[in-house]
Motif scaffolding. Sequence first.
Motif, PDB file in Angstrom:
ATOM      1  N   PHE A 128       1.060  -1.029  -0.277  1.00  0.00           N
ATOM      2  CA  PHE A 128      -0.170  -0.259  -0.209  1.00  0.00           C
ATOM      3  C   PHE A 128       1.105   1.194   0.196  1.00  0.00           C
ATOM      4  N   ASN A 133      -3.679   2.475  -0.876  1.00  0.00           N
ATOM      5  CA  ASN A 133      -3.865   2.471  -2.562  1.00  0.00           C
ATOM      6  C   ASN A 133      -3.191   0.893  -2.847  1.00  0.00           C
ATOM      7  N   VAL A 135      -0.587  -0.709  -4.441  1.00  0.00           N
ATOM      8  CA  VAL A 135       0.803  -0.339  -5.376  1.00  0.00           C
ATOM      9  C   VAL A 135       1.393  -0.736  -6.086  1.00  0.00           C
TER      10      VAL A 135
END
Length: 163
Positions: A128, A133, A135
């Motif tokens: 994250f 998010n 990644v």
Amino acid sequence: MQTIDLIQFTEKFNLPDQAIDVNDIPWVPTHGEEDGVWFKPIRFDLTTGSWIHISKFEAKKGNARHRHTGGTVLAYTLQGSWRYLERDWIAKPGTLVYEPPGDVHTLVVDGEEDMITLFYLSGVIEYFDEAGNVVKQDDVFYRMKKYYEYCEQNNIPIKELIY
């Protein structure tokens, strides 16, 4: 009807046993050499998506916050110490760590000594960013590809680790 005893039946279909000398396997940079994190693969199980490797983290290094999906993680510490920022325990030599699927954590090595730990993993590791998010993803194929490419680039014989 003739019956085959269980030992003969097992020998007919079983895979051969393996003895892997980890000294013949190089330390492979997990993401990039500048990260101070390496792994030595020991097994790639392509039928279950699991893999076994030894991780080495330089002192004062760590991993981004991440989640393991698709399976349990087991870790046995061989050298140094490490912890998760989100937990109160510290893994030191002789510590076995169990992580349930879906657990989110951030691995750090606080001490002055490099950490070396044997990991059994399956599924996908999702990394994250600070906003939460995903990644980057890591799985048995990512690790296998990193190992093969590193060996090819450095003229190191590739060991058969798919079993």
